[in-house]
Design a protein around this motif. Structure first.
Motif, mmCIF file in Angstrom:
data_model
loop_
_atom_site.group_PDB
_atom_site.id
_atom_site.type_symbol
_atom_site.label_atom_id
_atom_site.label_comp_id
_atom_site.label_asym_id
_atom_site.label_seq_id
_atom_site.Cartn_x
_atom_site.Cartn_y
_atom_site.Cartn_z
ATOM 1 N N ALA A 45 2.770 2.781 -13.073
ATOM 2 C CA ALA A 45 2.905 2.958 -11.626
ATOM 3 C C ALA A 45 2.358 4.303 -11.167
ATOM 4 C CB ALA A 45 4.365 2.822 -11.202
ATOM 5 N N ASP A 46 2.504 5.340 -11.999
ATOM 6 C CA ASP A 46 2.042 6.652 -11.560
ATOM 7 C C ASP A 46 0.546 6.830 -11.753
ATOM 8 O OD1 ASP A 46 2.031 6.705 -14.308
ATOM 9 O OD2 ASP A 46 3.048 8.629 -14.508
ATOM 10 N N ALA A 47 -0.122 5.819 -12.335
ATOM 11 C CA ALA A 47 -1.570 5.908 -12.522
ATOM 12 C C ALA A 47 -2.335 5.023 -11.552
ATOM 13 C CB ALA A 47 -1.936 5.522 -13.959
ATOM 14 N N GLN A 48 -1.669 4.095 -10.897
ATOM 15 C CA GLN A 48 -2.355 3.182 -9.999
ATOM 16 C C GLN A 48 -2.707 3.886 -8.693
ATOM 17 O OE1 GLN A 48 -3.429 0.792 -11.563
ATOM 18 N NE2 GLN A 48 -2.146 -0.998 -11.415
ATOM 19 N N PRO A 49 -3.985 3.847 -8.281
ATOM 20 C CA PRO A 49 -4.372 4.564 -7.063
ATOM 21 C C PRO A 49 -3.718 4.022 -5.810
ATOM 22 C CG PRO A 49 -6.177 3.191 -7.880
ATOM 23 C CD PRO A 49 -5.127 3.202 -8.941
ATOM 24 N N SER A 50 -3.337 2.740 -5.793
ATOM 25 C CA SER A 50 -2.731 2.189 -4.583
ATOM 26 C C SER A 50 -1.218 2.350 -4.568
ATOM 27 C CB SER A 50 -3.078 0.701 -4.452
ATOM 28 O OG SER A 50 -2.587 -0.023 -5.549
ATOM 29 N N TYR A 51 -0.641 2.811 -5.692
ATOM 30 C CA TYR A 51 0.810 3.009 -5.748
ATOM 31 C C TYR A 51 1.085 4.488 -5.435
ATOM 32 C CZ TYR A 51 0.626 -1.360 -8.468
ATOM 33 O OH TYR A 51 0.399 -2.643 -8.901
ATOM 34 N N ASP A 52 0.839 4.870 -4.173
ATOM 35 C CA ASP A 52 0.805 6.280 -3.822
ATOM 36 C C ASP A 52 2.066 6.718 -3.089
ATOM 37 O OD1 ASP A 52 0.447 5.159 -1.318
ATOM 38 O OD2 ASP A 52 -1.712 5.429 -1.346
ATOM 39 N N GLU A 53 1.945 7.788 -2.301
ATOM 40 C CA GLU A 53 3.113 8.385 -1.665
ATOM 41 C C GLU A 53 3.476 7.746 -0.327
ATOM 42 O OE1 GLU A 53 4.924 10.491 -3.226
ATOM 43 O OE2 GLU A 53 3.556 10.700 -4.908
ATOM 44 N N ARG A 54 2.742 6.713 0.093
ATOM 45 C CA ARG A 54 3.077 6.082 1.369
ATOM 46 C C ARG A 54 4.441 5.402 1.301
ATOM 47 N NH1 ARG A 54 -1.128 1.732 1.718
ATOM 48 N NH2 ARG A 54 -0.871 1.929 -0.544
ATOM 49 N N ASN A 55 5.020 5.271 2.480
ATOM 50 C CA ASN A 55 6.222 4.460 2.625
ATOM 51 C C ASN A 55 5.826 3.202 3.372
ATOM 52 O OD1 ASN A 55 8.494 6.194 1.549
ATOM 53 N ND2 ASN A 55 7.500 7.614 2.961
ATOM 54 N N LEU A 56 5.965 2.065 2.723
ATOM 55 C CA LEU A 56 5.503 0.799 3.279
ATOM 56 C C LEU A 56 6.562 0.195 4.192
ATOM 57 C CD1 LEU A 56 4.063 -0.756 0.000
ATOM 58 C CD2 LEU A 56 2.763 0.390 1.807
ATOM 59 N N ALA A 57 6.112 -0.342 5.317
ATOM 60 C CA ALA A 57 6.987 -1.145 6.174
ATOM 61 C C ALA A 57 6.697 -2.601 5.846
ATOM 62 C CB ALA A 57 6.714 -0.853 7.647
ATOM 63 N N LEU A 58 7.617 -3.245 5.170
ATOM 64 C CA LEU A 58 7.434 -4.614 4.704
ATOM 65 C C LEU A 58 8.051 -5.579 5.712
ATOM 66 C CD1 LEU A 58 8.408 -4.096 0.951
ATOM 67 C CD2 LEU A 58 6.126 -3.965 1.986
ATOM 68 N N ALA A 59 7.231 -6.462 6.242
ATOM 69 C CA ALA A 59 7.714 -7.449 7.193
ATOM 70 C C ALA A 59 8.686 -8.407 6.509
ATOM 71 C CB ALA A 59 6.538 -8.229 7.787
ATOM 72 N N ARG A 60 9.501 -9.066 7.309
ATOM 73 C CA ARG A 60 10.470 -10.016 6.755
ATOM 74 C C ARG A 60 9.779 -11.093 5.916
ATOM 75 N NH1 ARG A 60 15.674 -10.891 7.447
ATOM 76 N NH2 ARG A 60 16.483 -12.947 6.871
ATOM 77 N N ALA A 61 8.666 -11.615 6.425
ATOM 78 C CA ALA A 61 7.934 -12.632 5.673
ATOM 79 C C ALA A 61 7.454 -12.090 4.337
ATOM 80 C CB ALA A 61 6.751 -13.142 6.500
ATOM 81 N N THR A 62 7.066 -10.824 4.306
ATOM 82 C CA THR A 62 6.608 -10.204 3.063
ATOM 83 C C THR A 62 7.727 -10.157 2.033
ATOM 84 O OG1 THR A 62 4.931 -8.892 4.195
ATOM 85 C CG2 THR A 62 5.713 -8.052 2.076
ATOM 86 N N VAL A 63 8.908 -9.739 2.462
ATOM 87 C CA VAL A 63 10.040 -9.670 1.534
ATOM 88 C C VAL A 63 10.418 -11.069 1.055
ATOM 89 C CG1 VAL A 63 12.479 -9.051 1.342
ATOM 90 C CG2 VAL A 63 10.860 -7.489 2.434
ATOM 91 N N ASN A 64 10.365 -12.051 1.948
ATOM 92 C CA ASN A 64 10.597 -13.432 1.514
ATOM 93 C C ASN A 64 9.615 -13.830 0.418
ATOM 94 O OD1 ASN A 64 12.613 -13.709 3.405
ATOM 95 N ND2 ASN A 64 11.418 -14.912 4.840
ATOM 96 N N GLY A 65 8.342 -13.488 0.619
ATOM 97 C CA GLY A 65 7.323 -13.839 -0.371
ATOM 98 C C GLY A 65 7.517 -13.121 -1.689
ATOM 99 N N LEU A 66 7.829 -11.820 -1.626
ATOM 100 C CA LEU A 66 8.074 -11.064 -2.853
ATOM 101 C C LEU A 66 9.297 -11.595 -3.596
ATOM 102 C CD1 LEU A 66 7.396 -7.455 -1.524
ATOM 103 C CD2 LEU A 66 5.935 -8.769 -3.082
ATOM 104 N N ASP A 67 10.287 -12.040 -2.837
ATOM 105 C CA ASP A 67 11.466 -12.648 -3.449
ATOM 106 C C ASP A 67 11.106 -13.961 -4.141
ATOM 107 O OD1 ASP A 67 14.204 -12.859 -4.058
ATOM 108 O OD2 ASP A 67 14.591 -14.045 -2.277
ATOM 109 N N ALA A 68 10.258 -14.746 -3.479
ATOM 110 C CA ALA A 68 9.883 -16.056 -4.021
ATOM 111 C C ALA A 68 9.148 -15.938 -5.356
ATOM 112 C CB ALA A 68 9.027 -16.820 -3.013
ATOM 113 N N ILE A 69 8.384 -14.856 -5.560
ATOM 114 C CA ILE A 69 7.624 -14.720 -6.806
ATOM 115 C C ILE A 69 8.321 -13.787 -7.803
ATOM 116 C CG2 ILE A 69 5.428 -15.289 -5.719
ATOM 117 C CD1 ILE A 69 4.726 -12.309 -5.709
ATOM 118 N N GLY A 70 9.584 -13.444 -7.526
ATOM 119 C CA GLY A 70 10.378 -12.707 -8.503
ATOM 120 C C GLY A 70 10.148 -11.216 -8.553
ATOM 121 N N VAL A 71 9.591 -10.638 -7.485
ATOM 122 C CA VAL A 71 9.337 -9.193 -7.461
ATOM 123 C C VAL A 71 10.464 -8.432 -6.778
ATOM 124 C CG1 VAL A 71 7.792 -7.387 -6.548
ATOM 125 C CG2 VAL A 71 6.823 -9.482 -7.536
#
Length: 407
Positions: A45-71
């Motif tokens: 995680a600390d080597a991935q360029p896209s896993y940076d210092e931003r704070n993501l605002a995850l929409a409700r649909a996004t969290v539903n999707g991440l839940d559905a795929i076990g993340v």
């Protein structure tokens, strides 16, 4: 040679192991589809360029999707719910409020540090059984075959040639895959730079997210754990060097002047990270036996925090359609993908671009119209409901994974 025709042997190849590429790999694995993920960085995680210092605002649909795929089970403990959204414009009387309870949900979305989402994705990737991960590795060349593509991938163990019936470009704004496919992209330089960091407000954020527009660009505060907030400050590009050189006191003073005193005094800024803001839109999403997802397909202005949310819906839609096919790269499926994604993609891009152009233009004649528009969003329940649903990620024909958990 045209890569259409009967599929070559091999798994779906995903080029790009960032947030969207990793999510697609996981979704395909969960659907029983074999895939190869080509990642430029080692799987940390600390080597991935896209896993940076931003704070993501995850929409409700996004969290539903991440839940559905076990993340989501690996990330939920570090997430902070957004239960209220406040939108305003500096110097104008209109404002809009969206509240979760009025929309019949417990949260409109959640905030999460990008590194935490990256770590959750990596944990879920480790549990995949149909996925081959090449990392660190880079795609160096593509050759069309009848029924697919032959990719040359450079790894630490030397160059490999891999055949795939479906090539997926998830390799970001400057996509190598998009260039190799000969797909043009429309580019727009907003001449703005985004600074992100964390701050501590004097008053409790109470799970409120704020978006405030001004001539200089938008500023946002996102609720985080431990009463901190994620600050997103936009400045003109020609001021970026001066802002980057500010000490903490001067930077906080600028943020305070731009945001106001709704949460009292801001203090304790974390490390700042600047990002130049561009809009990049691929002229098309698909080519014979190839498809673009995430920032490779469209990079939008961060206003409204729609980038990863839109990209995840790309990934989940593609996984859903591929899983229903014996041939993962057939032309009819790809055409359906492009058609199904068009309303969401075009609507989200138009919204983000339009907001920047309208809400941040320094034109006094627009002020009454902007204020009236915000008041209408605040006072008219049908309009507020429509905006809330779009903001929660339910636009166009969303993938089934994001719908299954909606109350």
């Amino acid at each position: 040679m045209n890569p259409s025709g009967s599929p070559v042997c091999g798994s779906v190849m995903i080029v790009g192991g960032g947030l969207v590429g990793a999510s697609l790999a996981i979704a395909l694995d969960a659907a029983g589809v074999a895939a190869t993920l080509v990642e430029t960085a080692a799987p940390r995680a600390d080597a991935q360029p896209s896993y940076d210092e931003r704070n993501l605002a995850l929409a409700r649909a996004t969290v539903n999707g991440l839940d559905a795929i076990g993340v989501w089970q690996h990330a939920a403990a570090r997430a902070t719910p957004i239960r209220h959204i406040r939108v305003s414009r500096a110097g104008e009387f209109g404002s809009a409020r969206i509240d979760a309870d009025k929309q019949g949900v417990d949260a409109l979305g959640w905030t999460l540090p990008a590194r935490e989402l990256g770590a959750a994705l990596l944990r879920r990737l480790d549990a995949c059984t149909r996925l081959t991960r090449l990392a660190p590795a880079t795609l160096s060349a593509l050759e069309p075959l009848a029924g697919g593509w032959r990719a040359q991938v450079n790894t630490v163990d030397g160059a490999r040639r891999i055949d795939t019936p479906l090539l997926v470009g998830a390799d970001g704004t400057g996509s190598f895959v998009r260039t190799q496919l000969g797909i043009d992209a429309e580019r727009h330089d907003y001449r703005q730079t985004l600074f992100v960091c964390t701050v501590t407000p004097e008053r409790d954020h109470a799970n409120r997210a704020f978006e405030r527009f001004a001539d200089a660009g938008p500023i946002a505060l996102l609720p985080l754990a431990e009463r901190r907030c994620g600050l997103v400050l936009t400045v003109a590009a020609d001021e970026a060097d001066a802002v980057a050189a500010m000490d903490d006191a001067a930077f906080i003073a600028l943020a305070q002047q731009r945001f106001g005193w709704r949460l009292g005094r801001l203090s304790r800024p974390g490390r700042r990270h600047p990002y130049a803001i561009h809009r990049v839109a691929a002229a098309q999403l698909i080519a014979p036996r190839a498809v673009l997802v995430g920032n490779a397909a469209q990079t939008v202005h961060p206003i409204g925090a729609q980038g990863f949310n839109l990209g995840l819906r790309d990934a989940l839609t593609l996984a859903e359609l591929v899983a229903a096919q014996a041939d993962p790269g057939n032309a009819a499926m790809l055409a359906r993908y492009a058609s199904q994604r068009a309303p969401d993609r075009e609507g989200t891009m138009a919204m983000s671009h339009g907001l920047v152009q309208l809400a941040c233009l320094p034109q006094p004649l627009l002020a009454p119209l902007r204020s009236l528009a915000l008041l209408a969003c605040d006072r008219l329940p049908p309009l507020q409901r429509a905006l809330a649903r779009r903001g929660m990620g339910f636009r166009g024909t969303p993938p089934r994974a994001v719908l299954e958990r909606v109350p």
